[in-house]
Design an enzyme around this catalytic site. Structure first.
Site, PDB file in Angstrom:
ATOM      1  N   GLU A  98      44.351  -4.938  34.562  1.00  0.00           N
ATOM      2  CA  GLU A  98      43.646  -3.739  34.635  1.00  0.00           C
ATOM      3  C   GLU A  98      43.734  -2.791  33.363  1.00  0.00           C
ATOM      4  O   GLU A  98      44.772  -2.867  32.780  1.00  0.00           O
ATOM      5  CB  GLU A  98      44.211  -2.805  35.895  1.00  0.00           C
ATOM      6  CG  GLU A  98      43.500  -1.636  36.243  1.00  0.00           C
ATOM      7  CD  GLU A  98      42.203  -1.482  36.650  1.00  0.00           C
ATOM      8  OE1 GLU A  98      41.260  -2.138  35.749  1.00  0.00           O
ATOM      9  OE2 GLU A  98      41.957  -1.297  37.595  1.00  0.00           O
ATOM     10  N   PHE A 151      40.923  12.041  29.321  1.00  0.00           N
ATOM     11  CA  PHE A 151      39.865  10.765  29.433  1.00  0.00           C
ATOM     12  C   PHE A 151      39.961  10.123  28.264  1.00  0.00           C
ATOM     13  O   PHE A 151      39.464  10.549  27.172  1.00  0.00           O
ATOM     14  CB  PHE A 151      38.653  11.339  29.693  1.00  0.00           C
ATOM     15  CG  PHE A 151      37.673  10.389  30.341  1.00  0.00           C
ATOM     16  CD1 PHE A 151      37.861  10.101  31.576  1.00  0.00           C
ATOM     17  CD2 PHE A 151      36.802   9.699  29.619  1.00  0.00           C
ATOM     18  CE1 PHE A 151      36.902   8.660  32.239  1.00  0.00           C
ATOM     19  CE2 PHE A 151      36.003   8.697  30.023  1.00  0.00           C
ATOM     20  CZ  PHE A 151      36.120   8.194  31.198  1.00  0.00           C
ATOM     21  N   ARG A 164      33.300   1.150  24.140  1.00  0.00           N
ATOM     22  CA  ARG A 164      34.185   0.114  24.490  1.00  0.00           C
ATOM     23  C   ARG A 164      34.598  -0.655  23.256  1.00  0.00           C
ATOM     24  O   ARG A 164      35.809  -1.024  23.353  1.00  0.00           O
ATOM     25  CB  ARG A 164      33.485  -0.943  25.569  1.00  0.00           C
ATOM     26  CG  ARG A 164      33.110  -0.367  26.818  1.00  0.00           C
ATOM     27  CD  ARG A 164      32.707  -1.406  27.847  1.00  0.00           C
ATOM     28  NE  ARG A 164      31.902  -0.980  29.047  1.00  0.00           N
ATOM     29  CZ  ARG A 164      32.738  -0.584  30.112  1.00  0.00           C
ATOM     30  NH1 ARG A 164      34.041  -0.451  30.173  1.00  0.00           N
ATOM     31  NH2 ARG A 164      32.018  -0.121  30.959  1.00  0.00           N
TER      32      ARG A 164
HETATM   33  P1  5GP Z   1      41.683   4.755  39.714  1.00  0.00           P
HETATM   34  O1  5GP Z   1      41.241   4.187  40.963  1.00  0.00           O
HETATM   35  O2  5GP Z   1      43.117   4.738  39.653  1.00  0.00           O
HETATM   36  O3  5GP Z   1      41.557   6.346  40.245  1.00  0.00           O
HETATM   37  O4  5GP Z   1      40.855   4.505  38.549  1.00  0.00           O
HETATM   38  C1  5GP Z   1      40.740   3.532  37.890  1.00  0.00           C
HETATM   39  C2  5GP Z   1      39.627   3.123  37.224  1.00  0.00           C
HETATM   40  O5  5GP Z   1      39.013   4.495  36.718  1.00  0.00           O
HETATM   41  C3  5GP Z   1      39.804   2.430  35.835  1.00  0.00           C
HETATM   42  O6  5GP Z   1      39.773   1.110  36.201  1.00  0.00           O
HETATM   43  C4  5GP Z   1      38.995   2.946  34.959  1.00  0.00           C
HETATM   44  O7  5GP Z   1      37.700   2.197  34.771  1.00  0.00           O
HETATM   45  C5  5GP Z   1      38.595   4.309  35.105  1.00  0.00           C
HETATM   46  N1  5GP Z   1      39.363   5.425  34.652  1.00  0.00           N
HETATM   47  C6  5GP Z   1      40.332   5.927  34.897  1.00  0.00           C
HETATM   48  N2  5GP Z   1      40.677   7.014  34.210  1.00  0.00           N
HETATM   49  C7  5GP Z   1      39.962   6.859  32.974  1.00  0.00           C
HETATM   50  C8  5GP Z   1      40.093   7.232  31.422  1.00  0.00           C
HETATM   51  O8  5GP Z   1      40.781   8.158  31.170  1.00  0.00           O
HETATM   52  N3  5GP Z   1      38.861   6.776  30.936  1.00  0.00           N
HETATM   53  C9  5GP Z   1      38.051   5.601  31.583  1.00  0.00           C
HETATM   54  N4  5GP Z   1      37.133   5.315  30.307  1.00  0.00           N
HETATM   55  N5  5GP Z   1      38.289   5.340  32.307  1.00  0.00           N
HETATM   56  C10 5GP Z   1      39.095   5.605  33.264  1.00  0.00           C
END
Ligand code: 5GP
Length: 176
Positions: A98, A151, A164
């Site tokens: 992940e 972020f 990306r």
């Molecule tokens: P969770 O379900 O743990 O809240 O979020 C996981 C997903 O959210 C990650 O696989 C990613 O796609 C997205 N995500 C969470 N934080 C970030 C971040 O700081 N930057 C980006 N680009 N995606 C994030």
């Protein structure tokens, strides 16, 4: 042409060094075993491709696509399965790869889904972890970096589909 230079949080060199160490740990832990590596699309694709090159074990590679963020920078609170793996993981050692664990919802959902399929073992490798946002407890077996609540983009991670391709982990600033 439009120019952008997001601030570097973790450099290409730091990422490479950490991945080398994670690959060695995974190789050691799966001694004598085979692996099914599941790359969580799209964000983990660069991390996964670099990581598997450092794992010296027989493996097959699968892809899965889940979404929880849409186009914004906040989790929507719902996880949708957009694309499933193509193999049967019953009795297999699974390594999920992940990009980032934020609230933990995506991984918790994925782990629960895979558990129903009877794998021998499921472990998680995550490049990044934001402890301040965690709502769902998840065990990260192989962690790249713990980061503060910003972020991040680059090295596979996007903002609205962009950034990306950056070779490093960057922070999105106003104006980028
Ligand atoms: P969770 O379900 O743990 O809240 O979020 C996981 C997903 O959210 C990650 O696989 C990613 O796609 C997205 N995500 C969470 N934080 C970030 C971040 O700081 N930057 C980006 N680009 N995606 C994030």
């Amino acid at each position: 042409m439009e120019m952008y230079t997001p601030e570097v949080m973790i450099s290409e060199e730091e990422i490479a060094l950490r991945i080398e160490a994670l690959g060695q740990a995974i190789t050691r832990d799966f001694d004598g075993e085979e692996l099914v590596v599941i790359c969580v699309l799209k964000g983990a694709f660069i991390f996964c491709s670099d990581l598997i090159k450092k794992i010296n074990r027989p493996m097959t590679l699968e892809f899965i696509s889940l979404s929880s963020y849409g186009e914004g920078t906040q989790s929507s609170g719902n996880v949708r399965l957009d694309m499933d793996i193509t193999c049967n993981v019953e009795g297999k050692n699974v390594l999920i790869v992940e990009d980032i664990v934020d609230t933990g919802l995506t991984i918790k959902t994925l782990m629960a889904m895979l558990a129903l399929r009877g794998p021998k073992d499921v472990r998680l490798a995550s490049l990044l972890y934001k402890p301040s946002k965690l709502k769902h407890k998840v065990k990260i077996d192989y962690l790249g970096f713990e980061i503060e609540d910003k972020f991040v983009i680059g090295y596979g991670l996007d903002y609205a589909g962009r950034y990306r391709e950056l070779p490093y982990i960057g922070v999105l600033n106003a104006g980028n």
